[in-house]
Write a protein that holds these residues in place. Structure first.
Motif, PDB file in Angstrom:
ATOM      1  N   VAL A   1       0.830  -0.987   0.058  1.00 48.61           N
ATOM      2  CA  VAL A   1      -0.077   0.108  -0.034  1.00 48.61           C
ATOM      3  C   VAL A   1       0.985   1.264   0.185  1.00 48.61           C
ATOM      4  N   ILE A   2       0.357   2.316  -0.447  1.00 50.55           N
ATOM      5  CA  ILE A   2       1.197   3.508  -0.382  1.00 50.55           C
ATOM      6  C   ILE A   2       0.184   4.765   0.122  1.00 50.55           C
ATOM      7  N   PHE A   3       0.810   5.531   0.950  1.00 45.31           N
ATOM      8  CA  PHE A   3       0.363   6.797   1.660  1.00 45.31           C
ATOM      9  C   PHE A   3       1.090   7.849   0.999  1.00 45.31           C
ATOM     10  N   LEU A   4       0.105   8.720   0.577  1.00 44.82           N
ATOM     11  CA  LEU A   4       0.968   9.737  -0.492  1.00 44.82           C
ATOM     12  C   LEU A   4       0.058  11.070  -0.263  1.00 44.82           C
ATOM     13  N   PRO A   5       1.165  12.126   0.177  1.00 46.55           N
ATOM     14  CA  PRO A   5       0.694  13.598   0.284  1.00 46.55           C
ATOM     15  C   PRO A   5       0.950  14.121  -1.015  1.00 46.55           C
ATOM     16  N   PRO A   6       0.445  14.183  -2.068  1.00 45.92           N
ATOM     17  CA  PRO A   6       0.644  14.901  -3.335  1.00 45.92           C
ATOM     18  C   PRO A   6       1.248  16.391  -3.238  1.00 45.92           C
ATOM     19  N   ARG A   7       2.443  16.345  -3.613  1.00 49.99           N
ATOM     20  CA  ARG A   7       3.012  17.861  -3.596  1.00 49.99           C
ATOM     21  C   ARG A   7       1.988  18.910  -4.447  1.00 49.99           C
ATOM     22  N   GLU A   8       1.681  18.464  -5.570  1.00 46.01           N
ATOM     23  CA  GLU A   8       0.927  19.162  -6.453  1.00 46.01           C
ATOM     24  C   GLU A   8      -0.109  18.243  -6.838  1.00 46.01           C
ATOM     25  N   GLU A   9      -1.515  19.038  -7.353  1.00 48.61           N
ATOM     26  CA  GLU A   9      -2.557  18.119  -7.581  1.00 48.61           C
ATOM     27  C   GLU A   9      -2.293  17.411  -9.076  1.00 48.61           C
ATOM     28  N   ARG A  10      -1.969  18.082  -9.916  1.00 45.04           N
ATOM     29  CA  ARG A  10      -1.846  17.397 -11.260  1.00 45.04           C
ATOM     30  C   ARG A  10      -0.723  16.301 -11.460  1.00 45.04           C
ATOM     31  N   PRO A  11       0.544  16.871 -11.094  1.00 48.07           N
ATOM     32  CA  PRO A  11       1.887  15.996 -11.495  1.00 48.07           C
ATOM     33  C   PRO A  11       1.837  14.699 -10.843  1.00 48.07           C
ATOM     34  N   LEU A  12       1.214  14.483  -9.857  1.00 52.34           N
ATOM     35  CA  LEU A  12       1.297  13.261  -9.157  1.00 52.34           C
ATOM     36  C   LEU A  12       0.114  12.238  -9.877  1.00 52.34           C
TER      37      LEU A  12
ATOM     38  N   ALA B   1       1.156   9.030 -11.338  1.00 49.36           N
ATOM     39  CA  ALA B   1       1.722   7.844 -10.446  1.00 49.36           C
ATOM     40  C   ALA B   1       0.638   7.312  -9.727  1.00 49.36           C
ATOM     41  N   VAL B   2      -0.155   7.840  -9.274  1.00 49.33           N
ATOM     42  CA  VAL B   2      -1.250   7.458  -8.702  1.00 49.33           C
ATOM     43  C   VAL B   2      -2.041   6.580  -9.635  1.00 49.33           C
ATOM     44  N   LEU B   3      -2.405   6.670 -10.572  1.00 55.39           N
ATOM     45  CA  LEU B   3      -3.009   5.703 -11.737  1.00 55.39           C
ATOM     46  C   LEU B   3      -2.312   4.429 -11.952  1.00 55.39           C
ATOM     47  N   ARG B   4      -0.788   4.543 -12.024  1.00 53.53           N
ATOM     48  CA  ARG B   4       0.022   3.608 -12.209  1.00 53.53           C
ATOM     49  C   ARG B   4       0.112   2.700 -11.176  1.00 53.53           C
ATOM     50  N   ALA B   5      -0.109   3.285  -9.796  1.00 55.10           N
ATOM     51  CA  ALA B   5      -0.194   2.451  -8.852  1.00 55.10           C
ATOM     52  C   ALA B   5      -1.476   1.542  -8.640  1.00 55.10           C
ATOM     53  N   LYS B   6      -2.553   1.986  -9.024  1.00 49.74           N
ATOM     54  CA  LYS B   6      -3.934   1.456  -9.183  1.00 49.74           C
ATOM     55  C   LYS B   6      -3.626   0.067 -10.327  1.00 49.74           C
ATOM     56  N   ALA B   7      -2.880   0.451 -11.480  1.00 47.22           N
ATOM     57  CA  ALA B   7      -2.831  -0.523 -12.487  1.00 47.22           C
ATOM     58  C   ALA B   7      -2.170  -1.641 -12.152  1.00 47.22           C
TER      59      ALA B   7
ATOM     60  N   GLY C   1      -1.896  -2.619  -9.086  1.00 49.37           N
ATOM     61  CA  GLY C   1      -2.476  -3.471  -7.989  1.00 49.37           C
ATOM     62  C   GLY C   1      -2.253  -2.979  -6.476  1.00 49.37           C
ATOM     63  N   VAL C   2      -1.593  -1.871  -6.482  1.00 49.19           N
ATOM     64  CA  VAL C   2      -1.275  -1.240  -5.229  1.00 49.19           C
ATOM     65  C   VAL C   2      -2.133  -0.077  -4.621  1.00 49.19           C
ATOM     66  N   PRO C   3      -3.125  -0.425  -3.571  1.00 47.76           N
ATOM     67  CA  PRO C   3      -3.791   0.725  -3.232  1.00 47.76           C
ATOM     68  C   PRO C   3      -3.157   1.863  -2.650  1.00 47.76           C
ATOM     69  N   VAL C   4      -3.713   3.016  -3.184  1.00 44.16           N
ATOM     70  CA  VAL C   4      -3.128   4.437  -2.756  1.00 44.16           C
ATOM     71  C   VAL C   4      -4.113   4.956  -1.728  1.00 44.16           C
TER      72      VAL C   4
END
Length: 320
Positions: free
Chosen positions: A90-101, A104-110, A112-115
């Motif tokens: 699992v990943i806990f993520l405080p995105p520094r900015e709304e768009r650039p991250l 990465a969030v969508l790749r994690a989902k693809a 199989g890693v919950p964010v």
């Protein structure tokens, strides 16, 4: 404009390729490999948040994979990709900015890693809680800005010439704290925001920006900072300019740090709206709920307090 459209198109392309898939499940087990991709460690709030996650790793049976992006959205994207490659659960993520991250969030989902997004969010037009990431753990930033504004309006009788120190450009706290504050101030014709400029949530940058703005707007009598670090920097700039913070210029802010509460007790700041950094225990609890198969609400909301001269002394010993 062409570049912006290309970026948006790319994001939508990534989004559409994974949008139909369900959120990745989280297997129930005794110990988890947990990624925490911090944005930076240049202020007390971030340091306290990191400590909260590291402390929780011990109590929640996590093998914590910790990274620090040092203020770089590109580095944070790379950090998340590295965590995926390392096989975190699992990943806990405080995105520094709304768009650039977003990618990465969508790749994690693809993969199989919950964010779980923590303390900052991503652009909801592209990615949504419950579909692309599990949930957002955090405060209501718009409400924080509105609380600061309404305290100021009541204190001044609806009159004031305001300088606004914004947080990191493109981050959800900066966007929302500005909206919450500005919308309330706009209802009062006796109040005017003279200028609004980013201090990147940093003390020294807040000081430098305030120095420049005071030269351009010497009639300013209020400073609203999106966080306490910039507010403390503003106090330093005011004192260097021979002005008395809390008397010549009223300071309002967000976070609830020890330095801010001390500034309130010293008469240099009027109010700070709490934004708690202690996410570790909440992250542990929410992750366990998800592993148990519970449907997690899209927003696990953190309740915040308001600190003024009436209660700062009562809470300063618990502040960070």
């Amino acid at each position: 404009m062409i570049f912006k459209m290309t970026v948006v198109s790319a994001l939508i392309g990534v989004f559409s390729s994974v949008a139909l898939a369900d959120l990745p499940p989280l297997e129930k087990k005794d110990r988890y490999k947990v990624g925490f991709a911090q944005t930076e460690s240049n202020n007390p709030w971030r340091i306290a948040e990191t400590k909260s996650f590291k402390d929780t790793a011990e109590s929640c049976n996590w093998d914590l994979v910790y990274t620090d992006a040092a203020g770089s959205a590109a580095k944070q994207v790379s950090d998340v990709d590295s965590m995926i490659a390392q096989g975190v659960d699992v990943i806990f993520l405080p995105p520094r900015e709304e768009r650039p991250l977003l990618p990465a969030v969508l790749r994690a989902k693809a993969q199989g890693v919950p964010v779980f997004l923590v303390d900052r969010s991503v652009d909801e037009k592209v990615a949504k809680a419950g579909r692309d990431y599990v949930t957002f753990l955090g405060s209501n930033f718009i409400e924080q800005g509105a609380i600061a504004a309404n305290w100021l309006i009541e204190k001044t009788g609806g009159k004031g010439m305001i300088l606004e120190l914004e947080g990191t450009t493109g981050s959800s706290p900066a966007n929302d704290r500005r909206k919450g504050f500005d919308d309330e101030i706009a209802k009062h014709p006796g109040m005017k925001i003279l200028a609004s400029q980013s201090g990147d949530f940093a003390r020294d940058k807040g000081r430098k920006v305030t120095e420049t703005l005071l030269q351009t707007y010497p009639n300013a009598d209020v400073i609203y900072a999106h966080n306490d670090e910039m507010a403390i920097g503003a106090i330093q700039a005011l004192e260097a300019a021979g002005r008395v913070p809390g008397k010549d210029v009223l300071i309002v802010s967000v976070d609830g740090t020890r330095d801010a509460l001390q500034a309130i007790l010293d008469g240099k700041m009027g109010v700070t709206v709490e934004s708690s950094p202690f996410f570790g225990p909440l992250a542990c609890e929410t992750m366990k709920r998800y592993a148990n198969g519970e449907t997690i609400e899209p927003w696990v909301r953190v309740s915040d307090r308001v600190f003024t001269i009436d209660n700062a002394a009562q809470h300063i010993d618990e502040a960070y």
